[in-house]
Design a protein around this motif. Sequence first.
Motif, PDB file in Angstrom:
ATOM      1  N   PHE A  27       4.217  67.513 107.148  1.00 14.68           N
ATOM      2  CA  PHE A  27       3.054  66.763 106.696  1.00 14.68           C
ATOM      3  C   PHE A  27       2.001  67.516 106.090  1.00 14.68           C
ATOM      4  CE2 PHE A  27       4.879  65.688 110.952  1.00 14.68           C
ATOM      5  CZ  PHE A  27       5.193  64.363 110.661  1.00 14.68           C
ATOM      6  N   VAL A  53      11.565  64.533 107.660  1.00 15.83           N
ATOM      7  CA  VAL A  53      10.615  63.801 107.199  1.00 15.83           C
ATOM      8  C   VAL A  53       9.792  64.341 106.673  1.00 15.83           C
ATOM      9  CG1 VAL A  53       8.593  62.295 108.460  1.00 15.83           C
ATOM     10  CG2 VAL A  53      10.981  62.277 109.486  1.00 15.83           C
ATOM     11  N   GLU A  58      -3.618  61.381 104.835  1.00 14.87           N
ATOM     12  CA  GLU A  58      -4.873  61.131 104.291  1.00 14.87           C
ATOM     13  C   GLU A  58      -5.754  62.110 104.426  1.00 14.87           C
ATOM     14  OE1 GLU A  58      -3.290  59.674 107.078  1.00 14.87           O
ATOM     15  OE2 GLU A  58      -4.600  59.034 108.514  1.00 14.87           O
ATOM     16  N   ASN A  65      -2.473  66.944 112.892  1.00 15.32           N
ATOM     17  CA  ASN A  65      -2.564  66.033 114.135  1.00 15.32           C
ATOM     18  C   ASN A  65      -1.119  65.392 114.323  1.00 15.32           C
ATOM     19  OD1 ASN A  65      -4.739  66.006 115.971  1.00 15.32           O
ATOM     20  ND2 ASN A  65      -5.748  66.138 114.001  1.00 15.32           N
ATOM     21  N   MET A  66      -0.485  65.059 112.977  1.00 15.05           N
ATOM     22  CA  MET A  66       0.870  64.628 112.896  1.00 15.05           C
ATOM     23  C   MET A  66       1.714  65.598 113.303  1.00 15.05           C
ATOM     24  SD  MET A  66       0.672  62.533 109.088  1.00 15.05           S
ATOM     25  CE  MET A  66      -0.337  61.023 109.007  1.00 15.05           C
ATOM     26  N   GLY A  69       1.821  65.648 116.952  1.00  9.68           N
ATOM     27  CA  GLY A  69       2.734  64.519 117.588  1.00  9.68           C
ATOM     28  C   GLY A  69       4.057  64.736 117.420  1.00  9.68           C
ATOM     29  N   ALA A  70       4.702  65.203 116.348  1.00  8.18           N
ATOM     30  CA  ALA A  70       5.981  65.694 115.842  1.00  8.18           C
ATOM     31  C   ALA A  70       6.643  66.969 116.971  1.00  8.18           C
ATOM     32  CB  ALA A  70       6.291  65.950 114.579  1.00  8.18           C
ATOM     33  N   CYS A  73       7.365  66.077 120.346  1.00  9.07           N
ATOM     34  CA  CYS A  73       8.686  65.412 120.618  1.00  9.07           C
ATOM     35  C   CYS A  73       9.614  66.589 120.602  1.00  9.07           C
ATOM     36  CB  CYS A  73       8.677  64.331 119.578  1.00  9.07           C
ATOM     37  SG  CYS A  73       7.590  63.018 119.761  1.00  9.07           S
TER      38      CYS A  73
ATOM     39  N   ALA B  86      -2.470  59.068 113.810  1.00 10.25           N
ATOM     40  CA  ALA B  86      -1.838  60.046 112.978  1.00 10.25           C
ATOM     41  C   ALA B  86      -0.644  60.815 114.010  1.00 10.25           C
ATOM     42  CB  ALA B  86      -2.711  61.354 112.725  1.00 10.25           C
ATOM     43  N   ILE B  87      -0.945  60.986 115.165  1.00 14.83           N
ATOM     44  CA  ILE B  87      -0.055  61.473 116.301  1.00 14.83           C
ATOM     45  C   ILE B  87       1.031  60.460 116.368  1.00 14.83           C
ATOM     46  CG2 ILE B  87       0.059  61.992 118.540  1.00 14.83           C
ATOM     47  CD1 ILE B  87      -2.402  63.533 118.322  1.00 14.83           C
ATOM     48  N   THR B  89       1.760  58.000 114.390  1.00 15.97           N
ATOM     49  CA  THR B  89       2.735  58.130 113.003  1.00 15.97           C
ATOM     50  C   THR B  89       3.849  59.021 112.903  1.00 15.97           C
ATOM     51  OG1 THR B  89       0.668  57.424 111.646  1.00 15.97           O
ATOM     52  CG2 THR B  89       2.516  58.472 110.428  1.00 15.97           C
ATOM     53  N   ALA B  90       3.642  60.399 113.565  1.00 16.55           N
ATOM     54  CA  ALA B  90       4.649  61.416 113.468  1.00 16.55           C
ATOM     55  C   ALA B  90       5.691  61.268 114.383  1.00 16.55           C
ATOM     56  CB  ALA B  90       3.732  62.634 113.651  1.00 16.55           C
ATOM     57  N   ILE B  91       5.297  60.627 115.602  1.00 19.63           N
ATOM     58  CA  ILE B  91       6.147  60.217 116.746  1.00 19.63           C
ATOM     59  C   ILE B  91       7.128  59.244 116.314  1.00 19.63           C
ATOM     60  CG2 ILE B  91       6.530  59.394 118.836  1.00 19.63           C
ATOM     61  CD1 ILE B  91       3.764  60.490 119.732  1.00 19.63           C
ATOM     62  N   ARG B  93       7.671  58.307 113.146  1.00 22.36           N
ATOM     63  CA  ARG B  93       8.625  58.962 112.110  1.00 22.36           C
ATOM     64  C   ARG B  93       9.829  59.914 112.410  1.00 22.36           C
ATOM     65  NH1 ARG B  93       6.849  57.765 106.439  1.00 22.36           N
ATOM     66  NH2 ARG B  93       5.047  56.416 106.724  1.00 22.36           N
ATOM     67  N   VAL B  94       9.704  60.788 113.497  1.00 21.49           N
ATOM     68  CA  VAL B  94      10.529  61.693 113.708  1.00 21.49           C
ATOM     69  C   VAL B  94      11.562  61.043 114.780  1.00 21.49           C
ATOM     70  CG1 VAL B  94       9.337  63.572 113.184  1.00 21.49           C
ATOM     71  CG2 VAL B  94       9.406  62.760 115.428  1.00 21.49           C
ATOM     72  N   MET B  95      11.029  59.897 115.444  1.00 21.55           N
ATOM     73  CA  MET B  95      12.033  59.138 116.545  1.00 21.55           C
ATOM     74  C   MET B  95      11.832  57.569 116.305  1.00 21.55           C
ATOM     75  SD  MET B  95      11.639  61.272 120.034  1.00 21.55           S
ATOM     76  CE  MET B  95       9.941  60.764 120.277  1.00 21.55           C
ATOM     77  N   LYS B  98      12.215  55.031 118.927  1.00 22.31           N
ATOM     78  CA  LYS B  98      11.292  54.809 120.264  1.00 22.31           C
ATOM     79  C   LYS B  98      10.348  53.615 119.994  1.00 22.31           C
ATOM     80  CE  LYS B  98      13.110  58.144 122.507  1.00 22.31           C
ATOM     81  NZ  LYS B  98      14.188  58.488 121.771  1.00 22.31           N
ATOM     82  N   ALA B 115     -10.699  57.161 109.508  1.00 25.60           N
ATOM     83  CA  ALA B 115      -9.711  57.269 108.392  1.00 25.60           C
ATOM     84  C   ALA B 115      -8.115  57.449 109.017  1.00 25.60           C
ATOM     85  CB  ALA B 115      -9.680  58.751 107.790  1.00 25.60           C
ATOM     86  N   GLU B 116      -7.844  57.820 110.186  1.00 21.70           N
ATOM     87  CA  GLU B 116      -6.395  57.789 110.853  1.00 21.70           C
ATOM     88  C   GLU B 116      -6.080  56.282 110.921  1.00 21.70           C
ATOM     89  OE1 GLU B 116      -8.927  59.915 111.599  1.00 21.70           O
ATOM     90  OE2 GLU B 116      -7.987  61.905 111.360  1.00 21.70           O
ATOM     91  N   HIS B 119      -5.463  54.543 107.695  1.00 20.10           N
ATOM     92  CA  HIS B 119      -4.354  54.810 106.730  1.00 20.10           C
ATOM     93  C   HIS B 119      -3.027  54.620 107.572  1.00 20.10           C
ATOM     94  CE1 HIS B 119      -6.235  56.473 103.017  1.00 20.10           C
ATOM     95  NE2 HIS B 119      -7.518  56.550 104.146  1.00 20.10           N
ATOM     96  N   SER B 120      -2.930  54.685 108.898  1.00 17.65           N
ATOM     97  CA  SER B 120      -1.772  54.412 109.614  1.00 17.65           C
ATOM     98  C   SER B 120      -1.434  53.037 109.392  1.00 17.65           C
ATOM     99  CB  SER B 120      -1.835  54.693 111.111  1.00 17.65           C
ATOM    100  OG  SER B 120      -2.951  54.187 111.686  1.00 17.65           O
ATOM    101  N   ARG B 123      -0.428  52.359 105.908  1.00 16.23           N
ATOM    102  CA  ARG B 123       1.112  52.574 105.565  1.00 16.23           C
ATOM    103  C   ARG B 123       2.272  51.799 106.411  1.00 16.23           C
ATOM    104  NH1 ARG B 123      -1.096  57.835 106.638  1.00 16.23           N
ATOM    105  NH2 ARG B 123      -0.266  57.722 108.900  1.00 16.23           N
ATOM    106  N   GLU B 125       2.522  51.534 109.731  1.00 17.69           N
ATOM    107  CA  GLU B 125       3.332  52.349 110.477  1.00 17.69           C
ATOM    108  C   GLU B 125       3.841  51.247 111.745  1.00 17.69           C
ATOM    109  OE1 GLU B 125       4.440  55.366 110.143  1.00 17.69           O
ATOM    110  OE2 GLU B 125       2.894  56.148 108.673  1.00 17.69           O
TER     111      GLU B 125
END
Lengths: 361, 274
Positions: A27, A53, A58, A65-66, A69-70, A73, B86-87, B89-91, B93-95, B98, B115-116, B119-120, B123, B125
């Motif tokens: 990211f 990914v 933004e 923070n992304m 999150g990843a 996991c 944002a968090i 979003t990533a979860i 995207r990678v899974m 879920k 902003a988060e 933008h999420s 997009r 999400e």
Amino acid sequence: MEKELKLMKGNEAIAEAAIRYGADAYFGYPITPQSEVIEYFMEQNPIERTGMVVLQAESEVAAINMVYGAAACGMAAMTSSSSPGFSLKQEGLSYIAGAELPCLVLNVVRGGPGLGTIQPSQSDYFQSTKGGGHGDYRLIVLAPASVQEMYDFVQIGFDLAFKYRNPVLILSDGIIGQMMEKVEIGPQRVRRTMDEVIKQCPWATTGKTANRERNIITSLDLVASRQEEFNRKLVKKYDTIREKEVRCECINCDDADYVFVAYGTSSRLCMKSMDLLRKEGYKVGLVRPITLFPYPSKIIAGLAERVKGFLTIEMSTGQMVEDVMLAVNGKRPVKHYGRVGGVVPTPEEIVDAMKNFMKGE
Amino acid sequence: MAELTINDIIKEENLVYKKTKVMTDNVMHYCPGCGHGTTHRLVAEVIEELGIQDKTIGVTPVGCSVLMYNYLDIDMQEAAHGRAPAIATAIKRVMPDKFVFTYQGDGDLAAIGTAETIHSCNRGENITIIFVNNGIYGMTGGQMAPTTLSGMKAVTCPRGRDVNTMGYPLHITELIAQLPNVRFVTRQSVHTPANVRKAKAAIRRAFENQKDGKGGLSFVEIVSNCNSNWKMTAVDANKWMEENTFKEYPLGDIKIDWEIQEGKISLRNRKLDY
């Protein structure tokens, strides 16, 4: 088997290394001089190559923070930025350290403070090695001195991150990021399957199945005594890292009277200066810390028993010099020489700085 | 006729309500009268009814509901203030298989995390955002939020919110509804049994939107109370909410399956509306 060689920018090498490592997510957010990292990723389209990914966030704040999150996991996640953007990531890094998550971050340092300049610098040493964000925590910090090391440190970094469940920082600069060198490329590794991720990271938020308790990723504990206990646990981890993960290169130190201490780009310059000095008959060596945390304090303390002095060369007003002073502990003179604001010193001026230092000036 | 015993009563056919197994037995820290407990329960019930306990990852905010992970028996992540989307979003995207949701308050979602959030949503999400709007910062002790009503008092606007210097109540939900990738936007409340049922149906729809492969983001605002910081009894707070908050933030569906509902979004006029 024939080696695969490529001519690459340091920033591109990082991205290619991450894809080949089998990383799961990147990211990023554009900032000079590291935008090639995300550009290379987007060009390569790793979702097609490996399923990795890649996302343009933004902001740097969102990007880190992304990563949180990843990483929570169990994924091998990374981000990159340059100094002003890296300051914005400090919040996220503190939370990642507090939640004990593995991740890889890259800072291609430029001159500061503030918007500073887009030219290379090493002025983020304090921020990188002493915490950076709020709270008591450390990053593992790797300092590459070549494009090859940019490539190699991705694997080393991710492996360390997962071994210790701790964020790992590759502390580069505008020169290493932008310059092109020959790189030996490793084979493509297959990304872990979800089952492998769950096996490797039983703590990760991969969905609460009936055979286990729920997994919670947090850095919060409102009970002071428990939070203190957690802080002590982190200290223990950092002590283990100090004990086991120091990486350092000592060149011409065996017969040296004086030594340079320098990392990254500065160490490359010192190599040339050392050669010039040796041709003139001066016995000069070089200590190149590869890990900045943990710092090779014991190696420097050992050298302090017999060399006459240490001169640190940094593209800063003097940051790492404090760690050298702590290691030397007053036994020998320690001085700093550096250029700042994006100016890179020449090998000749470093030679002069060492001669002045040897004269006691 | 034999006398009825308790065992005659505890039978499956007599069951009218039971606590969902997706909720833990931990005692909640919320003030009596607060809407968070009910909203948590609705999320948990929906997760149980959809059979997705093992596939759901929740992200909690900073604010009163920071400890939501103590109450739901699912995998959860605690976010930095405002960063939950944002968090999430990533979860996702990678899974991608879920079910991912964030649960955020007004300060978290509409101030520090603007902003988060934007933008999420932009997009698109494929996540669910549960947005609890009580017009105040609860956990830190009753400071003004971006959603605080005009003239409403809070400890950082003790003479009431002055819209000329502090801005108007931010209609983040209507802003988000206008983003093309956002699929479902609704505003509900949990202050009466009828509203609870509607809110649950909305939350259910927002989670179901993650499983039909059509994508898009689903956004459920729950207009709620904060009787402690509003300094009212729980009953008075709900009455005040009906009389004041609902005027500013009218309940109902704003966007369903990418279609903005008729008359739901109008430009606010400074002179006419305030």
